[in-house]
Scaffold this motif. Sequence first.
Motif, PDB file in Angstrom:
ATOM      1  N   MET A   4      27.727  48.682  42.034  1.00  9.98           N
ATOM      2  CA  MET A   4      28.282  49.723  41.163  1.00  9.98           C
ATOM      3  C   MET A   4      29.638  49.288  40.611  1.00  9.98           C
ATOM      4  O   MET A   4      29.889  49.358  39.404  1.00  9.98           O
ATOM      5  N   ALA A   5      30.498  48.795  41.493  1.00  9.39           N
ATOM      6  CA  ALA A   5      31.854  48.437  41.076  1.00  9.39           C
ATOM      7  C   ALA A   5      31.857  47.258  40.107  1.00  9.39           C
ATOM      8  O   ALA A   5      32.730  47.147  39.243  1.00  9.39           O
ATOM      9  N   ALA A   6      30.867  46.380  40.249  1.00  7.09           N
ATOM     10  CA  ALA A   6      30.831  45.203  39.375  1.00  7.09           C
ATOM     11  C   ALA A   6      30.560  45.589  37.929  1.00  7.09           C
ATOM     12  O   ALA A   6      30.776  44.815  37.008  1.00  7.09           O
ATOM     13  N   ARG A   7      30.049  46.812  37.733  1.00  4.97           N
ATOM     14  CA  ARG A   7      29.756  47.269  36.370  1.00  4.97           C
ATOM     15  C   ARG A   7      30.936  48.018  35.759  1.00  4.97           C
ATOM     16  O   ARG A   7      30.896  48.425  34.604  1.00  4.97           O
ATOM     17  N   ASP A   8      31.953  48.215  36.564  1.00  6.19           N
ATOM     18  CA  ASP A   8      33.157  48.928  36.121  1.00  6.19           C
ATOM     19  C   ASP A   8      33.861  48.137  35.016  1.00  6.19           C
ATOM     20  O   ASP A   8      34.194  46.969  35.201  1.00  6.19           O
ATOM     21  N   PRO A   9      34.102  48.774  33.839  1.00  8.29           N
ATOM     22  CA  PRO A   9      34.723  48.057  32.723  1.00  8.29           C
ATOM     23  C   PRO A   9      36.068  47.421  33.089  1.00  8.29           C
ATOM     24  O   PRO A   9      36.405  46.326  32.622  1.00  8.29           O
ATOM     25  N   GLU A  10      36.798  48.129  33.952  1.00 14.07           N
ATOM     26  CA  GLU A  10      38.104  47.590  34.352  1.00 14.07           C
ATOM     27  C   GLU A  10      37.947  46.239  35.072  1.00 14.07           C
ATOM     28  O   GLU A  10      38.699  45.295  34.843  1.00 14.07           O
ATOM     29  N   MET A  11      36.937  46.170  35.924  1.00 16.91           N
ATOM     30  CA  MET A  11      36.666  44.923  36.655  1.00 16.91           C
ATOM     31  C   MET A  11      36.244  43.825  35.679  1.00 16.91           C
ATOM     32  O   MET A  11      36.688  42.680  35.779  1.00 16.91           O
ATOM     33  N   LEU A  12      35.390  44.203  34.749  1.00 15.94           N
ATOM     34  CA  LEU A  12      34.898  43.218  33.781  1.00 15.94           C
ATOM     35  C   LEU A  12      36.049  42.665  32.949  1.00 15.94           C
ATOM     36  O   LEU A  12      36.109  41.478  32.648  1.00 15.94           O
ATOM     37  N   LYS A  13      36.979  43.590  32.616  1.00 20.10           N
ATOM     38  CA  LYS A  13      38.135  43.160  31.828  1.00 20.10           C
ATOM     39  C   LYS A  13      38.953  42.139  32.628  1.00 20.10           C
ATOM     40  O   LYS A  13      39.330  41.080  32.123  1.00 20.10           O
ATOM     41  N   MET A  14      39.170  42.457  33.890  1.00 19.26           N
ATOM     42  CA  MET A  14      39.930  41.524  34.741  1.00 19.26           C
ATOM     43  C   MET A  14      39.261  40.157  34.804  1.00 19.26           C
ATOM     44  O   MET A  14      39.929  39.121  34.735  1.00 19.26           O
ATOM     45  N   ALA A  15      37.938  40.186  34.921  1.00 20.51           N
ATOM     46  CA  ALA A  15      37.199  38.925  35.009  1.00 20.51           C
ATOM     47  C   ALA A  15      37.387  38.118  33.729  1.00 20.51           C
ATOM     48  O   ALA A  15      37.606  36.896  33.762  1.00 20.51           O
ATOM     49  N   LYS A  16      37.314  38.797  32.588  1.00 19.57           N
ATOM     50  CA  LYS A  16      37.479  38.107  31.297  1.00 19.57           C
ATOM     51  C   LYS A  16      38.866  37.472  31.214  1.00 19.57           C
ATOM     52  O   LYS A  16      39.022  36.355  30.730  1.00 19.57           O
ATOM     53  N   GLU A  17      39.850  38.225  31.700  1.00 24.35           N
ATOM     54  CA  GLU A  17      41.228  37.700  31.647  1.00 24.35           C
ATOM     55  C   GLU A  17      41.357  36.395  32.428  1.00 24.35           C
ATOM     56  O   GLU A  17      42.189  35.548  32.123  1.00 24.35           O
ATOM     57  N   LYS A  18      40.534  36.280  33.434  1.00 23.96           N
ATOM     58  CA  LYS A  18      40.599  35.047  34.236  1.00 23.96           C
ATOM     59  C   LYS A  18      39.657  33.972  33.684  1.00 23.96           C
ATOM     60  O   LYS A  18      39.400  32.954  34.335  1.00 23.96           O
TER      61      LYS A  18
END
Lengths: 167, 643
Positions: free
Chosen positions: B267-281
């Motif tokens: 569930m958390a992996a689909r969180d837009p905030e998490m995805l944004k963080m991943a993109k930043e990295k």
Amino acid sequence: MKRIFVDEERCLGCRSCEIACAIKHSHSNKLEKAIREQPLPISRIRVRKDENNAIPLQCRHCPEPSCVYACIAGGIRKDEKTGLVVFEEKKCVRCYSCVMVCPFAVIKLGKEEQPAVKCDLCQEEEIPPCVRACPTGALFFGEAEEFQELMEKRRKRGEKDALLNTG
Amino acid sequence: MEWSRDGSAKKLLQEIREEDFQLSWDRLQEQLPQCGFGILGICCRNCSMGPCRIDPFGENAQVGVCGADADTITARNFLRMVAAGVSAHSDHGRAVAETLIKVARGEAPGYEIKDEYKLLKLALEFGLEVEGKKIEDIALQVGINALHEFGNQEGEITLVKRAPLKRQNIWRKLGVVPRGVDREVVEALHRTHMGTDQNYLHIMRQATRCALSDGWAGSMLATELQDILFGTPTPIVGKVNLGVLKEDQVNIIVHGHEPLLSEMIVMAARDPEMLKMAKEKGARGINIAGICCTANEVLMRHGIPLAGNFLNQELAITTGAVEVMVVDVQCVMQSLPTIASCFHTRIITTSEKAKISGATHMEFSEENALKKAKEIIKMAIERFPLRKKSQVRIPAGEVDLVAGFTHETITYMLGGMFRASYKPLNDNIIGGRIRGVAGVVGCNNPKVTHDESHLIMVKELLKQDVLVLQTGCAAIACAKEGLLDPVKGLEYCGDGLREVCEAVGIPPVLHLGACVDNSRILVAATAMVKEGGLGDDISELPAAGAAPEWMSEKAISIGQYFVASGVFTVFGVTWPTLGSKNLSRYLFEEIEEEMGGKWAFEPDPLKAAHLMIEHINKKRKALGIDKARERVLFDMEMRRGLE
Ligand code: SF4
Ligand code: SF4
Ligand code: SF4
């Protein structure tokens, strides 16, 4: 001549060597099947207790073997070339004199009045099964000098302490 | 012997050959030869007068210091294996019950009740009043009742009533109906204490009662309650292989057995905030993949890809592309942190019951699960830039599969939406298009080529028109070969089975979930009996079970409850009671008279498959349906009828 040597300090008495030897002398060569064979296969090595330690014993292939002199059928001989004490099953008359005279008690009665049995060093194997089976390296197969070297190495490493600190 | 039959594992093993990783296969070599007393089950360490061994060649000791003979010693060891297996499954079930209670009390943010229908059904089985009650109140009571199944002291566990009546009566007559899970396990340990139960048949009674408390309580409750909390699976497409790891994404592997935390991670992996963080990295996304039964749980409900089964766990790390591996309980190798230390990978232990030296411990509870899941994902994202490009070697290739089958979906798929039932399945068995049903389950074991026994066995069964039900690592093995693909799987089927699968649109191998979901097989088997035409008891069904690559104590527990439920069950690799002729004879022969099912040990998977087919044929004959195997081709009309 290659022989089996024993590092007594290392034997934990697990009897894996006995099992390996019995399997080697079974028809199936498989543990699960060997334990159902009739008659049951006989191990040529036996783990005995020596004061505090367990000690695995099989035919020592003595320089002056009492069994050779005792055998009334001339079925046991000392092979001059290889140094082996060779047992010829065919000549065995089941008098079991050899069983009685062996100072190490490593010749066993055959089951169901079969010929006596003893270790023949498993000539056809590169390393005898009992040696391969030993999980601690208590059994060694090779020349006397090689064994001396190994023991020297083990002593240097402070073997005794190492063994106690396995936890 | 080849180490693995799995193509991507083979590729990876080839590549890492030069490096010094020590994998389970290497460690097995170092253990060889293994102790024959242990293999045969005739070593006892239950007291300090021992350890005692029985000489299997009959020359030396035939009894232990206390006088225990080979029969007693092997039976005690067997019972202890059962008890440990029961405990693993049941403690898992208990954890889900506790979660349900917290959800009902509103103490578990992120969790919800997804299958209300199933909740109500279970409530009624527990004899609860549901009329006019709030769903949370019902959930609370169901949770409390479920916990009682563990602590119950007298009477019978509730769900034995699900079994066919004839079966229940067999159990009652033998006095093996479990009272409560915990009680049976405690009694098992009591009976195996030095100087207690010393009659092997009597010891086996407890093995049966204990195992039944797994199949018909611990595991069954785990499945039921997980369906209630996370949704009853429905057919879903997925992918399998180490190739599901993504070079340009943050890879998180969930490994172990419970879905409680992994659900939240998904569930958390689909969180837009998490995805944004991943993109930043610099990552293109967050990729979750699974190993072992945690994998099966999240595959069944979310289509999360499978990285592999038990023997893939170490290899997955050597791809160099795994940021974190999140583990919970059971079948997690202690070697993981050692291998991970050669990479940027972190192993994270999460269960209060299981820590591993060298791993990072981030304990989760229902109250903080979502928060912990996010923390774990953040940690993975932060590790992504640390990944060494030069170390990355993901073996390419994914295989498609369909999973998500359950007792419920089988009724819908085969019976159709409006008249859901097992009738079409039974009819096809009676008519002979399907010869029978086999459950092929269980682990991997480095003593046999990884996955190979599963494949040989399942392919032979399919060829002989046997519909195969799978769970656990066995299912993942077959998935890698494409057997769970409705198109590719059909290539291996006999004509009859192929026709049915084609008409219904199912693969010939049905993935029913994790190891605890073997309880779904019991439920399905019971439904087949109740549908009619195939006898009055599970033991009369043309069915068989197997675990050709088993290794865990859980497998022994599963096998024993299958046998005690009337199923002929074949195990491969080795067998832990061979040191006792009497106990082995009981398990391989005599037990059939009591239970209708029996064990067999056959390490050759093809021969084992033939034993299963012979058994199925024997049952067909007894039912008088052995001659009905002339083939009727499906015409359009019949096809429509099935849709
Ligand atoms: S060398 Fe062969 S016969 Fe002799 S004790 Fe070892 S296994 Fe037995
Ligand atoms: S296998 Fe080795 S340790 Fe075990 S009893 Fe024989 S010699 Fe001793
Ligand atoms: S319980 Fe009996 S057989 Fe087991 S270790 Fe003690 S004395 Fe030996």
